[in-house]
Scaffold this motif. Structure first.
Motif, PDB file in Angstrom:
ATOM      1  N   THR B   2       1.016  -1.108  -0.250  1.00 45.71           N
ATOM      2  CA  THR B   2      -0.019  -0.290  -0.044  1.00 45.71           C
ATOM      3  C   THR B   2       0.858   1.183   0.191  1.00 45.71           C
ATOM      4  N   GLN B   3       0.400   2.057  -0.739  1.00 46.58           N
ATOM      5  CA  GLN B   3       1.153   3.735  -0.458  1.00 46.58           C
ATOM      6  C   GLN B   3       0.766   4.362   0.867  1.00 46.58           C
ATOM      7  N   SER B   4       2.232   4.258   1.383  1.00 50.41           N
ATOM      8  CA  SER B   4       2.482   5.819   2.261  1.00 50.41           C
ATOM      9  C   SER B   4       1.713   7.157   2.321  1.00 50.41           C
ATOM     10  N   ALA B   5       0.974   6.495   3.552  1.00 49.58           N
ATOM     11  CA  ALA B   5       0.339   8.293   3.494  1.00 49.58           C
ATOM     12  C   ALA B   5       0.996   9.224   3.009  1.00 49.58           C
ATOM     13  N   VAL B   6       2.529   9.764   4.584  1.00 52.36           N
ATOM     14  CA  VAL B   6       3.120  10.685   4.659  1.00 52.36           C
ATOM     15  C   VAL B   6       5.065   9.607   3.793  1.00 52.36           C
ATOM     16  N   SER B   7       5.168  10.376   2.675  1.00 52.81           N
ATOM     17  CA  SER B   7       6.479   9.270   2.594  1.00 52.81           C
ATOM     18  C   SER B   7       7.727  10.881   2.649  1.00 52.81           C
ATOM     19  N   VAL B   8       8.671  10.420   3.146  1.00 50.68           N
ATOM     20  CA  VAL B   8       9.866  11.399   3.440  1.00 50.68           C
ATOM     21  C   VAL B   8      11.160  11.313   2.911  1.00 50.68           C
ATOM     22  N   ARG B   9      11.684  11.490   1.778  1.00 46.61           N
ATOM     23  CA  ARG B   9      12.777  10.707   1.247  1.00 46.61           C
ATOM     24  C   ARG B   9      13.790  11.595   0.992  1.00 46.61           C
ATOM     25  N   ALA B  10      14.825  11.443   1.906  1.00 44.80           N
ATOM     26  CA  ALA B  10      16.748  12.027   1.691  1.00 44.80           C
ATOM     27  C   ALA B  10      16.141  13.472   2.157  1.00 44.80           C
ATOM     28  N   VAL B  11      15.449  13.402   3.357  1.00 43.81           N
ATOM     29  CA  VAL B  11      14.792  15.228   3.013  1.00 43.81           C
ATOM     30  C   VAL B  11      16.100  15.811   4.440  1.00 43.81           C
ATOM     31  N   THR B  12      16.756  16.654   3.813  1.00 48.87           N
ATOM     32  CA  THR B  12      17.896  17.540   4.494  1.00 48.87           C
ATOM     33  C   THR B  12      17.014  19.289   4.218  1.00 48.87           C
ATOM     34  N   GLN B  13      17.330  19.550   5.779  1.00 49.42           N
ATOM     35  CA  GLN B  13      16.675  20.888   5.408  1.00 49.42           C
ATOM     36  C   GLN B  13      18.119  21.825   6.320  1.00 49.42           C
ATOM     37  N   HIS B  14      18.755  22.907   6.082  1.00 45.56           N
ATOM     38  CA  HIS B  14      19.221  23.626   6.121  1.00 45.56           C
ATOM     39  C   HIS B  14      19.687  25.668   7.199  1.00 45.56           C
ATOM     40  N   PHE B  15      19.328  25.556   8.360  1.00 42.25           N
ATOM     41  CA  PHE B  15      18.971  26.771   8.473  1.00 42.25           C
ATOM     42  C   PHE B  15      20.473  27.837   8.949  1.00 42.25           C
ATOM     43  N   ALA B  56       3.973  19.468   6.825  1.00 37.76           N
ATOM     44  CA  ALA B  56       2.814  20.471   6.643  1.00 37.76           C
ATOM     45  C   ALA B  56       2.783  21.410   5.685  1.00 37.76           C
ATOM     46  N   GLY B  57       3.740  21.649   5.131  1.00 40.43           N
ATOM     47  CA  GLY B  57       3.847  22.547   4.203  1.00 40.43           C
ATOM     48  C   GLY B  57       4.247  23.896   3.985  1.00 40.43           C
ATOM     49  N   LEU B  58       5.007  24.022   5.788  1.00 39.50           N
ATOM     50  CA  LEU B  58       5.139  25.167   6.299  1.00 39.50           C
ATOM     51  C   LEU B  58       6.005  26.157   5.441  1.00 39.50           C
ATOM     52  N   ARG B  59       7.451  25.203   5.277  1.00 36.16           N
ATOM     53  CA  ARG B  59       8.435  25.022   4.410  1.00 36.16           C
ATOM     54  C   ARG B  59       8.778  24.481   3.115  1.00 36.16           C
ATOM     55  N   LEU B  60      10.028  24.716   2.368  1.00 33.69           N
ATOM     56  CA  LEU B  60      10.447  23.879   1.804  1.00 33.69           C
ATOM     57  C   LEU B  60      11.450  22.961   1.991  1.00 33.69           C
ATOM     58  N   PRO B  61      11.642  21.537   1.673  1.00 32.26           N
ATOM     59  CA  PRO B  61      12.935  21.249   2.341  1.00 32.26           C
ATOM     60  C   PRO B  61      14.332  21.449   1.590  1.00 32.26           C
ATOM     61  N   THR B  62      15.813  21.818   2.132  1.00 35.77           N
ATOM     62  CA  THR B  62      16.544  22.366   1.252  1.00 35.77           C
ATOM     63  C   THR B  62      17.234  21.340   0.208  1.00 35.77           C
ATOM     64  N   GLY B  63      17.063  20.143   0.656  1.00 31.94           N
ATOM     65  CA  GLY B  63      16.469  18.580  -0.314  1.00 31.94           C
ATOM     66  C   GLY B  63      16.171  17.728   0.147  1.00 31.94           C
ATOM     67  N   GLY B  64      15.773  17.038  -1.106  1.00 29.05           N
ATOM     68  CA  GLY B  64      15.233  15.842  -1.256  1.00 29.05           C
ATOM     69  C   GLY B  64      13.833  16.299  -1.015  1.00 29.05           C
ATOM     70  N   THR B  65      12.583  15.191  -0.764  1.00 27.27           N
ATOM     71  CA  THR B  65      11.387  15.259  -0.863  1.00 27.27           C
ATOM     72  C   THR B  65      10.704  14.893  -0.001  1.00 27.27           C
ATOM     73  N   LEU B  66       8.884  15.347  -0.095  1.00 26.27           N
ATOM     74  CA  LEU B  66       7.707  14.801   1.015  1.00 26.27           C
ATOM     75  C   LEU B  66       6.597  14.642   0.012  1.00 26.27           C
ATOM     76  N   LEU B  67       6.130  13.243  -0.168  1.00 26.49           N
ATOM     77  CA  LEU B  67       5.000  13.133  -0.201  1.00 26.49           C
ATOM     78  C   LEU B  67       3.569  13.107   0.201  1.00 26.49           C
ATOM     79  N   CYS B  68       2.713  13.300   0.015  1.00 26.90           N
ATOM     80  CA  CYS B  68       1.511  12.976   0.733  1.00 26.90           C
ATOM     81  C   CYS B  68       0.514  12.242  -0.187  1.00 26.90           C
ATOM     82  N   ASN B  69       0.244  10.817  -0.075  1.00 25.97           N
ATOM     83  CA  ASN B  69      -0.360   9.265  -0.434  1.00 25.97           C
ATOM     84  C   ASN B  69       0.476   9.836  -1.665  1.00 25.97           C
ATOM     85  N   GLY B  70       1.663   9.719  -1.720  1.00 23.88           N
ATOM     86  CA  GLY B  70       2.107  10.308  -3.685  1.00 23.88           C
ATOM     87  C   GLY B  70       2.391  11.209  -4.155  1.00 23.88           C
TER      88      GLY B  70
END
Lengths: 252, 256
Positions: B2-15, B56-70
């Motif tokens: 089954t497809q993930s509800a939330v997928s976090v793939r190689a997500v990197t966040q720099h500040f 929540a989509g309040l910011r975008l990651p420095t790298g990687g992808t986030l998916l909701c239901n694909g």
């Protein structure tokens, strides 16, 4: 209990007038300097029946209203801009703060040089005095908006316009009204001052004239009229402020 | 699968704070199947709240992808993802009912319709009798219930809770925890729950993701094999203690 307070105020005011009357009758107060209420009251009625007095009142109210209607949008706009643009704010906020502290009356001669002694000068001086209050009010209104609420709105999909309409405006409303009220007090003061200093019409001009010719009953009656109008405007704005800011009340 | 509800793939966040770049999240991979209750724990500043704001989509990651239901998350999608914050963050000039209806208002749902939906949510969160109260007339726990109602009102598949009970007292925290479990059991939503409280994490979740201190990385992925429904007495069981110990070991090591 709710009716007791106004009743007490009424009793107090009547008491003061009574005392005043008695002290004039007893020769403790000089009737030339402070005529008794029994002289002022009929004069007040008489003044309100004079066409030129009514016209002067109209001129003053017009100047006050126009100066206020110019000051509010201009002041708030400058305030919002300084609050939202950090670079601009860093440069101009200290300037506004300094100017706010300078007594505006010292500029009156310059305003006469530029605008003459007509209505325009009263309006210009009113705006000049009032606008600083509203700029500072606009800045603190923006700063009073909780950032978390903006985040909440964004998380629930609000666009820019919706953030302004649903978060900024309601959050700022009480602060804006408060500074508008404060600005109005400054505005009335400035217009009357300008009229007393040099004018061709307006209630301040009349007051200056009666004062110079020692027509004390007229002077006191005019003071009563102006005070009543100023209190009425202030109360009106305060009521509005209380209604729009009811949510600010802390739990008892 | 089954497809993930939330997928976090190689997500990197720099500040970048005052010219200095810090890595808040470092190559995070996480798949959350639909209906799972996931707790995110870790030392302060490990980036777990940052991850939530990315989902929540309040910011975008420095790298990687986030998916909701694909589908990629490129901004807030409130109909799919509901967010509940640490402070209730209610709009103080709106009543409880209007606060719950607020997300629908932003979407342009007609007034009657949205207030009706909000009323149902207040019933669900046990505040049916407090609809017309202003936030300052509500207790901390009640405010958070309103906030949960607001998160649920659009019936999103995913619910994000960012330390929702951190500002509440212990009893209220327990009661609201049970409440969230009850709502979750009834609605079958996917839940991501950030908390500092290890007992709370074990008590509530199916699975606990443990983060390291900066840079935030996932150091453990702990399945919670306690039966449901969870009960208060489980908290004193040996298994409960063992799970807590396992998580605590990571956090103790990480937090210097």
């Amino acid at each position: 209990m709710r009716y007791l307070e106004p009743l007490l105020v009424a009793v107090g005011v009547c008491g003061i007038f009574g005392l005043w009357e008695a002290m004039v009758a007893g020769g403790i107060i000089n009737a030339r300097i402070a005529p008794p209420p029994s002289t002022i009251a009929p004069m007040l009625v008489e003044l309100l029946g004079r066409a030129n007095v009514i016209r002067s009142l109209g001129v003053t109210l017009y100047e006050v209203a126009v100066a206020f209607l110019i000051s509010v949008p201009v002041g708030f706009f400058i305030g919002f801009t300084l609050a939202e643009m950090p670079g601009l704010g860093a440069v101009f906020r200290p300037v506004v703060n300094f100017l706010f502290g300078v007594p505006k009356s010292i500029f009156l001669p310059i305003f006469i040089l530029i605008f003459g002694v007509g209505i325009e000068q009263k309006i210009a001086f009113g705006v000049f005095t009032t606008v600083f209050v509203l700029i500072l009010g606009g800045i603190s209104a923006v700063e009073s908006v909780p950032r978390e609420l903006v985040t909440v709105a964004r998380a629930y999909g609000a666009n820019r316009l919706q953030v302004v309409r649903e978060i900024y405006l309601p959050a700022m409303a009480p602060v804006l009204l408060e500074s508008a009220r404060l600005g109005m007090i400054f505005n009335i003061t400035a217009v009357l001052l300008a009229e007393i200093y040099g004018a061709r019409d307006g209630i301040g001009y009349r007051i200056a004239g009666w004062g110079e010719s020692l027509q004390m009953p007229q002077l006191y009656a005019a003071l009563a009229i102006v005070a009543t109008l100023a209190i009425a405007v202030n109360e009106l704005l305060q009521q509005l402020e209380t209604r729009l800011g009811a949510w600010r009340q802390r739990p008892a | 699968m089954t497809q993930s509800a939330v997928s976090v793939r190689a997500v990197t966040q720099h500040f970048t704070v005052e010219g200095q770049s810090t890595v808040a999240l470092d190559a995070i991979d996480l798949e959350i199947p639909p209906g799972q209750f996931v707790a995110l724990v870790g030392p302060s500043g490990c980036g777990k709240s940052t991850l939530l704001s990315l989902v929540a989509g309040l910011r975008l990651p420095t790298g990687g992808t986030l998916l909701c239901n694909g589908e990629p998350i490129v901004g807030p999608v409130p109909q799919r993802i509901g967010m509940i914050f640490q402070e209730a963050n209610l709009l103080p000039w709106l009543t409880a009912l209007e606060n719950v209806a607020f997300p629908l208002k932003l979407r342009g749902v007609p007034k009657r319709e949205r207030l009706e939906a909000a009323r149902a949510m207040l019933e669900l969160t046990g505040l049916g009798n407090f609809a017309d109260r202003l936030p300052h007339q509500l207790s901390g726990g009640m405010k958070q219930r309103v906030s949960i109602g607001r998160g649920l009102v659009q019936d999103p598949g995913v619910l994000l809770l960012d330390e929702p009970f951190a500002a509440l007292d212990e009893q209220t925290r327990m009661v609201l925890g049970d409440e969230v479990l009850r709502i979750w059991a009834r609605t079958g939503k996917t839940v991501m729950f950030v908390t500092h409280n290890l007992s709370e994490a074990v008590y509530l979740a199916d699975r606990i993701i443990v983060f390291s201190a900066r840079p935030g990385r996932i150091v453990d992925d702990v399945p919670v094999d306690l039966p449901r429904p969870r009960t208060f007495s489980m908290m004193s069981s040996e298994r409960f203690g063992a799970l807590k110990d396992r998580i605590w070991a990571h956090i103790r090591d990480a937090d210097h």
